[in-house]
Design a protein around this motif. Structure first.
Motif, PDB file in Angstrom:
ATOM      1  N   GLU A  42      19.973  18.152  -8.704  1.00 44.86           N
ATOM      2  CA  GLU A  42      19.677  18.202  -7.273  1.00 44.86           C
ATOM      3  C   GLU A  42      18.202  17.905  -7.005  1.00 44.86           C
ATOM      4  O   GLU A  42      17.860  17.188  -6.066  1.00 44.86           O
ATOM      5  N   GLU A  43      17.337  18.429  -7.847  1.00 40.97           N
ATOM      6  CA  GLU A  43      15.905  18.161  -7.688  1.00 40.97           C
ATOM      7  C   GLU A  43      15.602  16.688  -7.952  1.00 40.97           C
ATOM      8  O   GLU A  43      14.779  16.086  -7.270  1.00 40.97           O
ATOM      9  N   GLN A  44      16.286  16.099  -8.908  1.00 42.02           N
ATOM     10  CA  GLN A  44      16.102  14.672  -9.184  1.00 42.02           C
ATOM     11  C   GLN A  44      16.497  13.833  -7.981  1.00 42.02           C
ATOM     12  O   GLN A  44      15.816  12.867  -7.631  1.00 42.02           O
ATOM     13  N   ASN A  45      17.593  14.190  -7.331  1.00 42.44           N
ATOM     14  CA  ASN A  45      18.033  13.446  -6.148  1.00 42.44           C
ATOM     15  C   ASN A  45      16.999  13.520  -5.033  1.00 42.44           C
ATOM     16  O   ASN A  45      16.723  12.528  -4.364  1.00 42.44           O
ATOM     17  N   VAL A  46      16.414  14.691  -4.828  1.00 37.86           N
ATOM     18  CA  VAL A  46      15.390  14.841  -3.795  1.00 37.86           C
ATOM     19  C   VAL A  46      14.159  14.013  -4.141  1.00 37.86           C
ATOM     20  O   VAL A  46      13.591  13.329  -3.294  1.00 37.86           O
ATOM     21  N   ILE A  47      13.755  14.049  -5.414  1.00 46.23           N
ATOM     22  CA  ILE A  47      12.574  13.300  -5.849  1.00 46.23           C
ATOM     23  C   ILE A  47      12.777  11.809  -5.656  1.00 46.23           C
ATOM     24  O   ILE A  47      11.883  11.091  -5.216  1.00 46.23           O
ATOM     25  N   ILE A  48      13.959  11.334  -5.971  1.00 49.14           N
ATOM     26  CA  ILE A  48      14.230   9.902  -5.862  1.00 49.14           C
ATOM     27  C   ILE A  48      14.339   9.470  -4.402  1.00 49.14           C
ATOM     28  O   ILE A  48      13.884   8.395  -4.024  1.00 49.14           O
ATOM     29  N   GLN A  49      14.912  10.299  -3.544  1.00 49.17           N
ATOM     30  CA  GLN A  49      15.142   9.920  -2.158  1.00 49.17           C
ATOM     31  C   GLN A  49      13.922  10.109  -1.265  1.00 49.17           C
ATOM     32  O   GLN A  49      13.820   9.471  -0.225  1.00 49.17           O
ATOM     33  N   GLY A  80       1.814   3.687  -6.630  1.00 48.25           N
ATOM     34  CA  GLY A  80       1.919   4.949  -7.341  1.00 48.25           C
ATOM     35  C   GLY A  80       3.254   5.648  -7.250  1.00 48.25           C
ATOM     36  O   GLY A  80       3.522   6.562  -8.019  1.00 48.25           O
ATOM     37  N   PHE A  81       4.111   5.258  -6.327  1.00 45.62           N
ATOM     38  CA  PHE A  81       5.397   5.932  -6.188  1.00 45.62           C
ATOM     39  C   PHE A  81       6.242   5.813  -7.444  1.00 45.62           C
ATOM     40  O   PHE A  81       6.883   6.780  -7.856  1.00 45.62           O
ATOM     41  N   ASN A  82       6.272   4.647  -8.054  1.00 43.81           N
ATOM     42  CA  ASN A  82       7.129   4.453  -9.220  1.00 43.81           C
ATOM     43  C   ASN A  82       6.739   5.382 -10.363  1.00 43.81           C
ATOM     44  O   ASN A  82       7.603   6.010 -10.978  1.00 43.81           O
ATOM     45  N   ARG A  83       5.463   5.469 -10.652  1.00 44.19           N
ATOM     46  CA  ARG A  83       5.012   6.338 -11.743  1.00 44.19           C
ATOM     47  C   ARG A  83       5.254   7.810 -11.427  1.00 44.19           C
ATOM     48  O   ARG A  83       5.652   8.586 -12.291  1.00 44.19           O
ATOM     49  N   ILE A  84       5.005   8.185 -10.201  1.00 38.31           N
ATOM     50  CA  ILE A  84       5.201   9.578  -9.813  1.00 38.31           C
ATOM     51  C   ILE A  84       6.676   9.948  -9.897  1.00 38.31           C
ATOM     52  O   ILE A  84       7.033  11.026 -10.383  1.00 38.31           O
ATOM     53  N   ILE A  85       7.544   9.059  -9.435  1.00 36.80           N
ATOM     54  CA  ILE A  85       8.980   9.334  -9.471  1.00 36.80           C
ATOM     55  C   ILE A  85       9.456   9.478 -10.900  1.00 36.80           C
ATOM     56  O   ILE A  85      10.188  10.422 -11.232  1.00 36.80           O
ATOM     57  N   VAL A  86       9.050   8.568 -11.772  1.00 40.17           N
ATOM     58  CA  VAL A  86       9.480   8.644 -13.176  1.00 40.17           C
ATOM     59  C   VAL A  86       8.981   9.936 -13.811  1.00 40.17           C
ATOM     60  O   VAL A  86       9.724  10.634 -14.512  1.00 40.17           O
ATOM     61  N   ARG A  87       7.723  10.285 -13.567  1.00 44.80           N
ATOM     62  CA  ARG A  87       7.168  11.517 -14.137  1.00 44.80           C
ATOM     63  C   ARG A  87       7.934  12.744 -13.661  1.00 44.80           C
ATOM     64  O   ARG A  87       8.308  13.614 -14.461  1.00 44.80           O
ATOM     65  N   LEU A 115       0.811  -1.213   0.000  1.00 44.93           N
ATOM     66  CA  LEU A 115       0.000   0.000   0.000  1.00 44.93           C
ATOM     67  C   LEU A 115       0.846   1.265   0.000  1.00 44.93           C
ATOM     68  O   LEU A 115       0.456   2.276  -0.584  1.00 44.93           O
ATOM     69  N   SER A 116       1.997   1.220   0.634  1.00 42.88           N
ATOM     70  CA  SER A 116       2.831   2.416   0.691  1.00 42.88           C
ATOM     71  C   SER A 116       3.547   2.687  -0.620  1.00 42.88           C
ATOM     72  O   SER A 116       3.906   3.824  -0.904  1.00 42.88           O
ATOM     73  N   SER A 117       3.761   1.667  -1.428  1.00 44.10           N
ATOM     74  CA  SER A 117       4.490   1.879  -2.672  1.00 44.10           C
ATOM     75  C   SER A 117       3.576   2.087  -3.873  1.00 44.10           C
ATOM     76  O   SER A 117       4.060   2.270  -4.977  1.00 44.10           O
ATOM     77  N   PRO A 119      10.601   9.175  -1.315  1.00 42.91           N
ATOM     78  CA  PRO A 119       9.822   8.007  -0.881  1.00 42.91           C
ATOM     79  C   PRO A 119      10.589   7.092   0.062  1.00 42.91           C
ATOM     80  O   PRO A 119      10.017   6.530   0.997  1.00 42.91           O
ATOM     81  N   TYR A 120      11.887   6.954  -0.140  1.00 42.68           N
ATOM     82  CA  TYR A 120      12.675   6.097   0.732  1.00 42.68           C
ATOM     83  C   TYR A 120      12.818   6.709   2.120  1.00 42.68           C
ATOM     84  O   TYR A 120      12.795   5.999   3.121  1.00 42.68           O
ATOM     85  N   ILE A 121      12.947   8.003   2.173  1.00 47.05           N
ATOM     86  CA  ILE A 121      12.985   8.675   3.471  1.00 47.05           C
ATOM     87  C   ILE A 121      11.653   8.489   4.195  1.00 47.05           C
ATOM     88  O   ILE A 121      11.610   8.214   5.388  1.00 47.05           O
ATOM     89  N   TYR A 122      10.565   8.616   3.447  1.00 49.88           N
ATOM     90  CA  TYR A 122       9.223   8.422   4.004  1.00 49.88           C
ATOM     91  C   TYR A 122       9.083   7.023   4.592  1.00 49.88           C
ATOM     92  O   TYR A 122       8.646   6.852   5.729  1.00 49.88           O
ATOM     93  N   VAL A 123       9.493   6.009   3.842  1.00 53.89           N
ATOM     94  CA  VAL A 123       9.377   4.622   4.300  1.00 53.89           C
ATOM     95  C   VAL A 123      10.307   4.378   5.482  1.00 53.89           C
ATOM     96  O   VAL A 123       9.910   3.748   6.469  1.00 53.89           O
ATOM     97  N   CYS A 124      11.522   4.885   5.415  1.00 51.67           N
ATOM     98  CA  CYS A 124      12.485   4.657   6.500  1.00 51.67           C
ATOM     99  C   CYS A 124      12.083   5.382   7.781  1.00 51.67           C
ATOM    100  O   CYS A 124      12.459   4.967   8.868  1.00 51.67           O
ATOM    101  N   TYR A 125      11.318   6.446   7.677  1.00 50.07           N
ATOM    102  CA  TYR A 125      10.885   7.165   8.866  1.00 50.07           C
ATOM    103  C   TYR A 125       9.632   6.546   9.469  1.00 50.07           C
ATOM    104  O   TYR A 125       9.548   6.349  10.681  1.00 50.07           O
TER     105      TYR A 125
END
Length: 105
Positions: free
Chosen positions: A74-81, A57-64, A53-55, A83-89
């Motif tokens: 720098e913006e790409q790095n933030v976008i990619i990181q 739509g993330f893949n499509r949103i990240i690619v878009r 449930l947590s993942s 969801p992982y920060i969200y899950v790890c927190y």
């Protein structure tokens, strides 16, 4: 010949992984007993559902978003990181919520 060699190694890996998971599950079940092993599998199932449930739509949103910000690395790095920060927190908080009653028995 190279294809047959690759097929052999891939099948070997799957068979070894399956055998190790059966042995590990048997040892854990023996150690925890029927009730403990049932509870463990219950929490694993809940966690698996939460991960799915947590993942969503993330893949499509990240690619878009990465495609839209091709020039800004720098913006790409933030976008990619993000969801992982969200899950790890939030995942440890969720696990703590589930396992707190068992920690203080």
């Amino acid at each position: 010949m190279n294809i047959l060699k690759n097929i052999f190694w891939m099948l070997s890996e799957k068979i070894i992984r399956l055998a190790l998971s059966v042995v590990t599950s048997a040892l854990i079940a023996r150690y925890l007993g029927p009730q403990g092993f049932g509870e463990l599998n219950y929490y694993i199932a809940l966690l698996s559902i939460a991960i799915v449930l947590s993942s969503v739509g993330f893949n499509r949103i990240i690619v878009r978003d990465v495609v839209q910000s091709r020039d800004n690395v720098e913006e790409q790095n933030v976008i990619i990181q993000l969801p992982y920060i969200y899950v790890c927190y939030f995942l440890p908080l969720l696990l703590l919520q589930f396992f707190t009653p068992f920690l203080f028995q």
